[in-house]
Design a protein around this motif. Structure first.
Motif, PDB file in Angstrom:
ATOM      1  N   PHE A 206       0.836  -1.206   0.000  1.00  0.00           N
ATOM      2  CA  PHE A 206       0.000   0.000   0.000  1.00  0.00           C
ATOM      3  C   PHE A 206       0.874   1.262   0.000  1.00  0.00           C
ATOM      4  O   PHE A 206       0.931   2.010   0.979  1.00  0.00           O
ATOM      5  CB  PHE A 206      -0.927  -0.009   1.199  1.00  0.00           C
ATOM      6  N   PRO A 207       1.540   1.568  -1.124  1.00  0.00           N
ATOM      7  CA  PRO A 207       2.461   2.705  -1.197  1.00  0.00           C
ATOM      8  C   PRO A 207       1.742   4.031  -1.407  1.00  0.00           C
ATOM      9  O   PRO A 207       0.582   4.065  -1.816  1.00  0.00           O
ATOM     10  CB  PRO A 207       3.305   2.361  -2.420  1.00  0.00           C
ATOM     11  N   GLU A 208       2.449   5.127  -1.114  1.00  0.00           N
ATOM     12  CA  GLU A 208       1.921   6.472  -1.400  1.00  0.00           C
ATOM     13  C   GLU A 208       3.010   7.399  -1.894  1.00  0.00           C
ATOM     14  O   GLU A 208       2.848   8.066  -2.908  1.00  0.00           O
ATOM     15  CB  GLU A 208       1.266   7.052  -0.150  1.00  0.00           C
ATOM     16  N   GLY A 209       4.123   7.485  -1.194  1.00  0.00           N
ATOM     17  CA  GLY A 209       5.188   8.404  -1.568  1.00  0.00           C
ATOM     18  C   GLY A 209       6.371   7.702  -2.198  1.00  0.00           C
ATOM     19  O   GLY A 209       6.706   6.577  -1.841  1.00  0.00           O
ATOM     20  N   ILE A 210       7.013   8.403  -3.150  1.00  0.00           N
ATOM     21  CA  ILE A 210       8.212   7.882  -3.798  1.00  0.00           C
ATOM     22  C   ILE A 210       9.168   9.047  -4.050  1.00  0.00           C
ATOM     23  O   ILE A 210       8.740  10.176  -4.288  1.00  0.00           O
ATOM     24  CB  ILE A 210       7.880   7.164  -5.129  1.00  0.00           C
ATOM     25  N   ASP A 211      10.465   8.770  -3.959  1.00  0.00           N
ATOM     26  CA  ASP A 211      11.474   9.747  -4.347  1.00  0.00           C
ATOM     27  C   ASP A 211      12.716   8.988  -4.785  1.00  0.00           C
ATOM     28  O   ASP A 211      12.927   7.828  -4.403  1.00  0.00           O
ATOM     29  CB  ASP A 211      11.811  10.702  -3.209  1.00  0.00           C
ATOM     30  N   SER A 212      13.510   9.633  -5.601  1.00  0.00           N
ATOM     31  CA  SER A 212      14.741   9.001  -6.083  1.00  0.00           C
ATOM     32  C   SER A 212      15.918   9.508  -5.271  1.00  0.00           C
ATOM     33  O   SER A 212      15.918  10.635  -4.765  1.00  0.00           O
ATOM     34  CB  SER A 212      14.951   9.289  -7.571  1.00  0.00           C
ATOM     35  N   GLY A 213      16.938   8.648  -5.160  1.00  0.00           N
ATOM     36  CA  GLY A 213      18.135   8.991  -4.412  1.00  0.00           C
ATOM     37  C   GLY A 213      19.338   9.071  -5.325  1.00  0.00           C
ATOM     38  O   GLY A 213      19.235   9.497  -6.483  1.00  0.00           O
ATOM     39  N   ARG A 214      20.471   8.642  -4.823  1.00  0.00           N
ATOM     40  CA  ARG A 214      21.694   8.693  -5.600  1.00  0.00           C
ATOM     41  C   ARG A 214      21.671   7.632  -6.701  1.00  0.00           C
ATOM     42  O   ARG A 214      21.164   6.534  -6.513  1.00  0.00           O
ATOM     43  CB  ARG A 214      22.896   8.483  -4.680  1.00  0.00           C
ATOM     44  N   GLY A 215      22.239   8.003  -7.853  1.00  0.00           N
ATOM     45  CA  GLY A 215      22.279   7.053  -8.971  1.00  0.00           C
ATOM     46  C   GLY A 215      20.880   6.696  -9.422  1.00  0.00           C
ATOM     47  O   GLY A 215      20.047   7.565  -9.683  1.00  0.00           O
ATOM     48  N   THR A 216      20.599   5.408  -9.488  1.00  0.00           N
ATOM     49  CA  THR A 216      19.277   4.935  -9.906  1.00  0.00           C
ATOM     50  C   THR A 216      18.488   4.374  -8.722  1.00  0.00           C
ATOM     51  O   THR A 216      17.548   3.607  -8.902  1.00  0.00           O
ATOM     52  CB  THR A 216      19.400   3.861 -11.005  1.00  0.00           C
ATOM     53  N   SER A 217      18.857   4.769  -7.511  1.00  0.00           N
ATOM     54  CA  SER A 217      18.141   4.281  -6.329  1.00  0.00           C
ATOM     55  C   SER A 217      16.826   5.035  -6.159  1.00  0.00           C
ATOM     56  O   SER A 217      16.652   6.156  -6.635  1.00  0.00           O
ATOM     57  CB  SER A 217      18.999   4.430  -5.078  1.00  0.00           C
ATOM     58  N   PHE A 218      15.887   4.381  -5.475  1.00  0.00           N
ATOM     59  CA  PHE A 218      14.615   5.031  -5.160  1.00  0.00           C
ATOM     60  C   PHE A 218      14.166   4.584  -3.773  1.00  0.00           C
ATOM     61  O   PHE A 218      14.617   3.571  -3.232  1.00  0.00           O
ATOM     62  CB  PHE A 218      13.537   4.707  -6.205  1.00  0.00           C
ATOM     63  N   PHE A 219      13.240   5.375  -3.210  1.00  0.00           N
ATOM     64  CA  PHE A 219      12.651   5.077  -1.913  1.00  0.00           C
ATOM     65  C   PHE A 219      11.137   5.132  -2.051  1.00  0.00           C
ATOM     66  O   PHE A 219      10.604   5.973  -2.763  1.00  0.00           O
ATOM     67  CB  PHE A 219      13.091   6.094  -0.861  1.00  0.00           C
ATOM     68  N   VAL A 220      10.444   4.250  -1.353  1.00  0.00           N
ATOM     69  CA  VAL A 220       8.986   4.250  -1.388  1.00  0.00           C
ATOM     70  C   VAL A 220       8.476   3.871   0.003  1.00  0.00           C
ATOM     71  O   VAL A 220       9.066   3.027   0.686  1.00  0.00           O
ATOM     72  CB  VAL A 220       8.447   3.282  -2.471  1.00  0.00           C
ATOM     73  N   GLY A 221       7.396   4.552   0.442  1.00  0.00           N
ATOM     74  CA  GLY A 221       6.878   4.335   1.786  1.00  0.00           C
ATOM     75  C   GLY A 221       5.520   3.664   1.777  1.00  0.00           C
ATOM     76  O   GLY A 221       4.767   3.734   0.800  1.00  0.00           O
ATOM     77  N   SER A 222       5.164   3.023   2.902  1.00  0.00           N
ATOM     78  CA  SER A 222       3.934   2.256   3.024  1.00  0.00           C
ATOM     79  C   SER A 222       2.916   2.956   3.922  1.00  0.00           C
ATOM     80  O   SER A 222       3.261   3.489   4.983  1.00  0.00           O
ATOM     81  CB  SER A 222       4.241   0.870   3.611  1.00  0.00           C
ATOM     82  N   LEU A 223       1.646   2.912   3.502  1.00  0.00           N
ATOM     83  CA  LEU A 223       0.552   3.415   4.322  1.00  0.00           C
ATOM     84  C   LEU A 223       0.070   2.379   5.333  1.00  0.00           C
ATOM     85  O   LEU A 223      -0.725   2.694   6.216  1.00  0.00           O
ATOM     86  CB  LEU A 223      -0.625   3.832   3.431  1.00  0.00           C
ATOM     87  N   ILE A 224       0.533   1.153   5.206  1.00  0.00           N
ATOM     88  CA  ILE A 224       0.099   0.095   6.117  1.00  0.00           C
ATOM     89  C   ILE A 224       0.784   0.203   7.468  1.00  0.00           C
ATOM     90  O   ILE A 224       0.147   0.212   8.526  1.00  0.00           O
ATOM     91  CB  ILE A 224       0.353  -1.296   5.505  1.00  0.00           C
ATOM     92  N   ASP A 225       2.126   0.307   7.460  1.00  0.00           N
ATOM     93  CA  ASP A 225       2.871   0.325   8.720  1.00  0.00           C
ATOM     94  C   ASP A 225       4.047   1.298   8.721  1.00  0.00           C
ATOM     95  O   ASP A 225       4.850   1.289   9.657  1.00  0.00           O
ATOM     96  CB  ASP A 225       3.375  -1.082   9.057  1.00  0.00           C
TER      97      ASP A 225
END
Length: 319
Positions: A40-59
């Protein structure tokens, strides 16, 4: 002389283009990156290189992955009662800022910051209660050199966390509330949502009206951005690439806007659609393409519900 003129025109066209002139072939990157079932994701952002981060609305769990390979793994474990709504990567200090929703709706209503490499929770910020009503929902995050800004979807205000110049973490009780005034009018439903910073100003979307506002971070005064009569209905997250704004809309599309002088106006260039979109909420630009996360709000979250990130071009359909 003629060769110089031709070269100048080519360079000028590259500089003025609202999207990169070239990008690695789409086939070098997955068209879809699957997230864990039930995430159950909502937010996403990219980091260094081709990395990414994504957060969960569940926990509130945070996953880190690679856009080139599609691999992903847990960066920060979730916890009962916690959610991760909008997230923003602070490249200068390798930190990840997360909005925690609202205690009366979903989440804890705090702002958290993590070490983006280790996943360590560095601090949790106590947010002053809004005047009335007492309900708040901290939704999206924007980071500048001087401060972190978080939208409150149920109150006409931004949470502001000043950042020390020496790169240290601010005090956990340093968060302040900045009333948003001027052209902005609070309406029923979710209001302030996506937020980005440019040229010393903030751009904030209002989900309930489809309007876009330029907000002075010093005063909170909001001026509506003239979009030529176009309303960005069901707008959620915003992503900025140079002078081009990507407005992610829950109606399965991303609207591309070329921003005008001093952010007073915007020209809608068109929409990006794709069969892989299913209620996208936020997106990030990385590796010459746009990556949208699908919250699938129309599909009830269960442990087996599938979620994914969709690769999109930077240009609108037919552009």
């Amino acid at each position: 002389m003629r060769r110089f003129v031709v070269l100048f025109v080519v360079v000028l066209a590259f500089v003025l283009a609202p999207w990169p002139a070239t990008a690695a072939p789409a086939g070098n990157f997955p068209a879809q990156i699957d997230l864990p079932n039930g995430f159950f994701p909502e937010g996403i952002d990219s980091g260094r290189g081709t990395s990414f981060f994504v957060g969960s609305l569940i926990d509130g769990a945070i996953w880190r992955g690679d856009l080139r390979t599609g691999s992903r793994a847990v960066l920060a474990d979730g916890a009962a009662g916690r959610v991760s709504v909008g997230i923003a990567y602070e490249a200068a200090r390798d930190r990840l800022w997360v909005a925690g929703g609202g205690p009366s709706i979903l989440g804890t209503g705090d702002v958290r910051v993590y070490d983006a490499s280790s996943g360590e929770l560095l601090a949790t910020f106590v947010i002053p209660a809004p005047p009335t009503p007492a309900v708040r929902f901290l939704n999206d995050v924007g980071v500048t050199r001087d401060a972190v800004y978080v939208t409150d979807s149920f109150n006409p205000q931004l949470v502001v966390i000043p950042l020390p110049a020496d790169g240290s973490l601010p005090s956990t009780n340093s968060a302040m509330l900045l009333p948003v005034t001027g052209d902005f009018v609070q309406t029923a439903g979710a209001n302030l949502n996506g937020i980005v910073a440019k040229s010393g100003m903030l751009l904030v979307a209002q989900s309930s009206t489809g309007k876009l506002f330029r907000v002075d971070p010093a005063t909170g005064t909001a001026d509506e951005v003239d979009l030529g009569g176009v309303a960005l209905s069901s707008v959620d997250g915003l992503e900025l690439q140079g002078g081009t704004l990507y407005a992610v809309r829950n109606s399965d599309l991303v609207t591309v806007v070329r921003l005008g002088s001093q952010l007073a106006t915007g020209t809608v260039l068109g929409d990006i659609t794709d069969p892989g979109l299913d209620v996208p909420t936020t997106a990030t630009v990385a590796a010459g393409r746009l990556w949208a996360v699908n919250a699938r709000f129309g599909t009830g979250p269960t442990p087996d519900t599938k979620y994914w990130i969709t690769q999109l071009p930077l240009r609108p359909n037919g552009g």
